[in-house]
Motif scaffolding. Structure first.
Motif, PDB file in Angstrom:
ATOM      1  N   MET A 114      17.664 -32.118  -3.030  1.00  0.00           N
ATOM      2  CA  MET A 114      19.098 -32.615  -2.575  1.00  0.00           C
ATOM      3  C   MET A 114      19.226 -32.667  -1.203  1.00  0.00           C
ATOM      4  SD  MET A 114      22.497 -31.419  -4.176  1.00  0.00           S
ATOM      5  CE  MET A 114      22.906 -30.181  -3.239  1.00  0.00           C
ATOM      6  N   GLY A 115      18.922 -31.684  -0.362  1.00  0.00           N
ATOM      7  CA  GLY A 115      18.967 -31.504   1.118  1.00  0.00           C
ATOM      8  C   GLY A 115      18.066 -31.457   1.945  1.00  0.00           C
ATOM      9  N   GLY A 116      16.604 -31.315   1.455  1.00  0.00           N
ATOM     10  CA  GLY A 116      15.723 -30.869   2.456  1.00  0.00           C
ATOM     11  C   GLY A 116      15.577 -31.735   3.609  1.00  0.00           C
ATOM     12  N   GLY A 117      15.265 -30.972   4.655  1.00  0.00           N
ATOM     13  CA  GLY A 117      15.219 -31.834   5.921  1.00  0.00           C
ATOM     14  C   GLY A 117      13.644 -32.024   6.432  1.00  0.00           C
ATOM     15  N   THR A 118      12.765 -31.522   6.083  1.00  0.00           N
ATOM     16  CA  THR A 118      11.348 -31.463   6.570  1.00  0.00           C
ATOM     17  C   THR A 118      10.650 -32.619   6.303  1.00  0.00           C
ATOM     18  OG1 THR A 118      10.145 -30.381   4.504  1.00  0.00           O
ATOM     19  CG2 THR A 118      11.114 -28.838   6.285  1.00  0.00           C
ATOM     20  N   ARG A 119      11.050 -33.568   5.376  1.00  0.00           N
ATOM     21  CA  ARG A 119      10.458 -34.789   5.188  1.00  0.00           C
ATOM     22  C   ARG A 119      11.086 -35.977   6.098  1.00  0.00           C
ATOM     23  NH1 ARG A 119      11.789 -33.652  -0.831  1.00  0.00           N
ATOM     24  NH2 ARG A 119      13.327 -32.536   0.277  1.00  0.00           N
ATOM     25  N   CYS A 120      11.827 -35.460   7.010  1.00  0.00           N
ATOM     26  CA  CYS A 120      12.297 -36.575   7.864  1.00  0.00           C
ATOM     27  C   CYS A 120      11.129 -37.254   8.770  1.00  0.00           C
ATOM     28  CB  CYS A 120      13.328 -35.838   8.873  1.00  0.00           C
ATOM     29  SG  CYS A 120      14.998 -35.559   8.036  1.00  0.00           S
ATOM     30  N   ASP A 121      11.427 -38.281   8.904  1.00  0.00           N
ATOM     31  CA  ASP A 121      10.509 -39.175   9.811  1.00  0.00           C
ATOM     32  C   ASP A 121      11.001 -38.745  11.292  1.00  0.00           C
ATOM     33  OD1 ASP A 121       8.667 -40.702  11.183  1.00  0.00           O
ATOM     34  OD2 ASP A 121       9.451 -42.646  10.249  1.00  0.00           O
ATOM     35  N   LEU A 122      10.246 -37.772  11.841  1.00  0.00           N
ATOM     36  CA  LEU A 122      10.628 -37.369  13.217  1.00  0.00           C
ATOM     37  C   LEU A 122      10.463 -38.474  14.076  1.00  0.00           C
ATOM     38  CD1 LEU A 122       9.100 -33.714  13.562  1.00  0.00           C
ATOM     39  CD2 LEU A 122      11.568 -34.390  12.857  1.00  0.00           C
ATOM     40  N   SER A 123       9.626 -39.540  14.089  1.00  0.00           N
ATOM     41  CA  SER A 123       9.257 -40.415  15.217  1.00  0.00           C
ATOM     42  C   SER A 123      10.713 -41.530  15.049  1.00  0.00           C
ATOM     43  CB  SER A 123       7.985 -41.365  14.695  1.00  0.00           C
ATOM     44  OG  SER A 123       8.345 -42.317  13.530  1.00  0.00           O
ATOM     45  N   SER A 124      11.327 -41.516  14.135  1.00  0.00           N
ATOM     46  CA  SER A 124      12.604 -42.320  13.987  1.00  0.00           C
ATOM     47  C   SER A 124      13.823 -41.548  14.579  1.00  0.00           C
ATOM     48  CB  SER A 124      12.966 -43.000  12.725  1.00  0.00           C
ATOM     49  OG  SER A 124      13.193 -41.608  11.905  1.00  0.00           O
TER      50      SER A 124
END
Length: 176
Positions: A114-124
């Motif tokens: 629901m709210g995990g942040g580790t899959r964010c695309d850091l390059s963006s």
């Protein structure tokens, strides 16, 4: 792809013990430890979810990061060599704080659908986040963590995130 290290299960076990203590106190069962090798240098548990008192600031990772800053034996320049272990994937708020702190590695047990942040695309993202280099390892002692979350969501006294996507997902998971 980041790999498992020998001390990872032991450090995660320490985080799970903190999470179990939080659960016993009626809190959402997230425990976090920060380690330098196999030596734990900071600890934190989720606060502010028991008895309907919702506080979205005292997440286990943030509590552990505050504890770390109070540790005179570890200097901020040394954070790159630390690993943060948490029983649930860090949310976006915690992930941002971990990135900014400079910690070099995150190991988590259970995914936060629901709210995990580790899959964010850091390059963006903006340079403050994009330029961080961090290793992420998932699913270390996942089953043990899942058991705690299932117990939390199965208890009718716990109303935090009751009926949410995370609660439904967790309760639908097969144990073991």
């Amino acid at each position: 792809m980041p790999s498992l290290q020998m001390s990872d299960p032991n450090c995660m076990q320490a985080a799970l013990e903190l999470a179990a203590a939080a659960l016993k106190g009626g809190e959402f069962p997230v425990g976090c430890v920060i380690a330098q090798g196999s030596r734990i240098v900071a600890r934190g548990t989720r606060r502010g979810t028991a008895q309907g008192r919702v506080n979205e600031v005292d997440h286990a990772e943030l509590v552990a990061l505050r504890c770390l800053t109070d540790n005179p034996k570890i200097r901020p320049g040394e954070y790159r060599n630390l690993t943060l272990f948490t029983t649930m994937e860090p949310c976006l708020m915690c992930f941002g704080a971990i990135l900014i702190s400079g910690i070099g590695r995150i190991v988590f047990a259970y995914e936060d659908v629901m709210g995990g942040g580790t899959r964010c695309d850091l390059s963006s993202l903006a340079p403050l986040y994009r330029e961080r280099d961090i290793d992420i390892v998932a699913d270390v002692l996942r089953g043990e963590s899942l058991t705690l979350f299932k117990r939390f969501f199965s208890d009718p006294r716990n109303t935090y995130w009751k009926g949410s996507l995370l609660a439904r997902y967790t309760l639908a998971q097969k144990a073991g």
